[in-house]
Design a protein around this motif. Sequence first.
Motif, short mmCIF file in Angstrom:
data_model
loop_
_atom_site.label_atom_id
_atom_site.label_comp_id
_atom_site.label_asym_id
_atom_site.label_seq_id
_atom_site.Cartn_x
_atom_site.Cartn_y
_atom_site.Cartn_z
N SER A 87 0.81 -1.22 0.00
CA SER A 87 0.00 0.00 0.00
C SER A 87 0.84 1.27 0.00
O SER A 87 0.35 2.34 -0.36
CB SER A 87 -0.92 0.02 1.23
N LEU A 88 2.10 1.14 0.39
CA LEU A 88 2.93 2.33 0.59
C LEU A 88 3.22 3.14 -0.67
O LEU A 88 3.36 4.37 -0.57
CB LEU A 88 4.25 1.93 1.26
N PRO A 89 3.37 2.53 -1.86
CA PRO A 89 3.64 3.38 -3.05
C PRO A 89 2.59 4.46 -3.28
O PRO A 89 2.95 5.57 -3.70
CB PRO A 89 3.65 2.35 -4.20
N LEU A 90 1.32 4.18 -2.99
CA LEU A 90 0.30 5.22 -3.11
C LEU A 90 0.57 6.38 -2.15
O LEU A 90 0.37 7.55 -2.49
CB LEU A 90 -1.09 4.64 -2.83
N TRP A 91 1.01 6.04 -0.97
CA TRP A 91 1.37 7.05 0.02
C TRP A 91 2.51 7.91 -0.49
O TRP A 91 2.50 9.15 -0.35
CB TRP A 91 1.72 6.36 1.32
N ALA A 92 3.53 7.26 -1.10
CA ALA A 92 4.68 7.99 -1.63
C ALA A 92 4.25 8.97 -2.72
O ALA A 92 4.72 10.12 -2.77
CB ALA A 92 5.72 7.01 -2.17
N VAL A 93 3.37 8.54 -3.59
CA VAL A 93 2.86 9.42 -4.65
C VAL A 93 2.09 10.58 -4.05
O VAL A 93 2.22 11.73 -4.50
CB VAL A 93 1.97 8.62 -5.63
N TYR A 94 1.28 10.29 -3.04
CA TYR A 94 0.49 11.33 -2.37
C TYR A 94 1.40 12.42 -1.78
O TYR A 94 1.15 13.62 -1.94
CB TYR A 94 -0.35 10.68 -1.27
N VAL A 95 2.48 12.00 -1.11
CA VAL A 95 3.42 12.97 -0.53
C VAL A 95 4.16 13.72 -1.62
O VAL A 95 4.34 14.95 -1.55
CB VAL A 95 4.41 12.25 0.41
N PHE A 96 4.60 13.00 -2.66
CA PHE A 96 5.37 13.62 -3.75
C PHE A 96 4.55 14.69 -4.46
O PHE A 96 5.08 15.71 -4.92
CB PHE A 96 5.80 12.55 -4.75
N LYS A 97 3.24 14.47 -4.54
CA LYS A 97 2.35 15.45 -5.18
C LYS A 97 1.89 16.52 -4.18
O LYS A 97 0.88 17.17 -4.41
CB LYS A 97 1.14 14.75 -5.78
N ARG A 98 2.64 16.69 -3.10
CA ARG A 98 2.34 17.69 -2.08
C ARG A 98 0.96 17.45 -1.47
O ARG A 98 0.15 18.36 -1.33
CB ARG A 98 2.46 19.10 -2.64
N PHE A 99 0.72 16.20 -1.13
CA PHE A 99 -0.52 15.77 -0.49
C PHE A 99 -1.74 16.13 -1.33
O PHE A 99 -2.78 16.55 -0.80
CB PHE A 99 -0.63 16.36 0.92
N ASN A 100 -1.59 15.93 -2.63
CA ASN A 100 -2.70 16.10 -3.56
C ASN A 100 -3.19 14.71 -3.95
O ASN A 100 -2.50 13.99 -4.69
CB ASN A 100 -2.26 16.88 -4.79
N TRP A 101 -4.37 14.31 -3.46
CA TRP A 101 -4.89 12.96 -3.70
C TRP A 101 -5.60 12.94 -5.05
O TRP A 101 -6.62 13.59 -5.24
CB TRP A 101 -5.85 12.55 -2.59
N THR A 102 -5.08 12.14 -5.97
CA THR A 102 -5.62 12.09 -7.34
C THR A 102 -6.24 10.75 -7.68
O THR A 102 -6.53 10.49 -8.85
CB THR A 102 -4.49 12.40 -8.35
N PHE A 103 -6.47 9.90 -6.68
CA PHE A 103 -6.94 8.54 -6.95
C PHE A 103 -8.43 8.34 -6.67
O PHE A 103 -8.93 7.22 -6.78
CB PHE A 103 -6.12 7.54 -6.11
N THR A 186 -6.58 18.18 -3.92
CA THR A 186 -7.59 17.42 -3.20
C THR A 186 -6.90 16.64 -2.10
O THR A 186 -5.89 15.97 -2.35
CB THR A 186 -8.33 16.45 -4.13
N VAL A 187 -7.44 16.73 -0.90
CA VAL A 187 -6.84 16.02 0.23
C VAL A 187 -7.69 14.82 0.59
O VAL A 187 -8.90 14.81 0.40
CB VAL A 187 -6.69 16.95 1.46
N CYS A 188 -7.02 13.78 1.10
CA CYS A 188 -7.68 12.57 1.59
C CYS A 188 -7.58 12.62 3.11
O CYS A 188 -6.46 12.56 3.66
CB CYS A 188 -7.00 11.33 1.02
N PHE A 189 -8.69 12.74 3.80
CA PHE A 189 -8.65 12.97 5.23
C PHE A 189 -9.82 12.25 5.90
O PHE A 189 -10.79 11.85 5.25
CB PHE A 189 -8.70 14.47 5.54
N VAL A 190 -9.71 12.12 7.23
CA VAL A 190 -10.78 11.49 8.00
C VAL A 190 -11.69 12.58 8.53
O VAL A 190 -11.24 13.55 9.13
CB VAL A 190 -10.22 10.61 9.14
#
Length: 333
Positions: A87-103, A186-190
């Motif tokens: 699951s971690l690669p998605l997290w890496a992409v999320y951080v690399f895109k400055r916490f922009n969730w594109t999925f 777009t952020v992914c948050f609880v």
Amino acid sequence: YLFLCSTPAGLIFLGGDENNTYDSYCRFHFDNWTITLVPVYILLTSVLGIVFNVFVLMIFCFNKKPWTVPEIYLSNLAAADLALMCSLPLWAVYVFKRFNWTFGLFMCKVFNESLIMNSNCSIYFLAMVSIDRYLALVHPLSLRRMRETLFAKLGCLLVWTLGFILSVPTFIYWDTKSDNSIKNVTVCFVNYPSSTLNLTFNSIIFVFSLIIPISIISFCTVNIIKTLRSRVMNSLNAERTNHKATIMVLAVLVAFLICWVPYHLLRIPYVLLEVGILTECKVRYIIHICLQIFSYLAVFNSVLNPILHVIVGKKFQQKVQRHFKLIKKETTL
């Protein structure tokens, strides 16, 4: 780019409430190390974790003999750690895109549910391994029936079920939201509907993800070490074996404490922050930095697990040798 303080970052199993009134003005800049170094670290951790845990599962699966109780627990531990690492690669992409969730929203829910479920399963499989070693060394005869494979399989089923139950709120309350202050982000948050629910859920997670497993692992470790030290040493070789076993048991406990305790203890100030007791931006910034560091430390435990619990063991090494000898024999025919 600015980062909205209430936006979760990294491996956030913690709560947030988008209705906090102070979120509209509490902002801070991204740190360069977060965007440049963190994705590399996450991907490296993911690769190492996948390689080690796949290797462990491969050796166990190709073993023709029936699995023993320790192998049942360790194979399930490797499976949980492997799922977490994948699951971690998605997290890496999320951080690399400055916490922009594109999925998308669905992947936001599934991704975080997978992180929470498999991390909790990994922790409880560590507890099950500790219990098995405790029974084998401290009560080898009186509680021998509890080490039957049937009980081990039922225990694994219980752990997977518990991990799934603890992750259900994640699928319900995790959400995506566009940050109006930053274009196309777009952020992914609880998003808990109330601070009460936030506090309740985080309290449950704190108890089940830290207090209970750490109590089990610590109890088993202390009693195992007492038993090893109380045994009569008939020879120098026996003393060396006892010393190595003690170091190994302590290493497992220390690795668990270092990796997971700081992350879960951070829940306390984080919840106080989210329910509005702590409101200063400086405090939020410090918590954000600590959460980043402690999250990355926590997932590294899934890299250490196959090394500490399996790969360094003599029995596993013997299985590896037999496996490669068999491969060599088949290739020469």
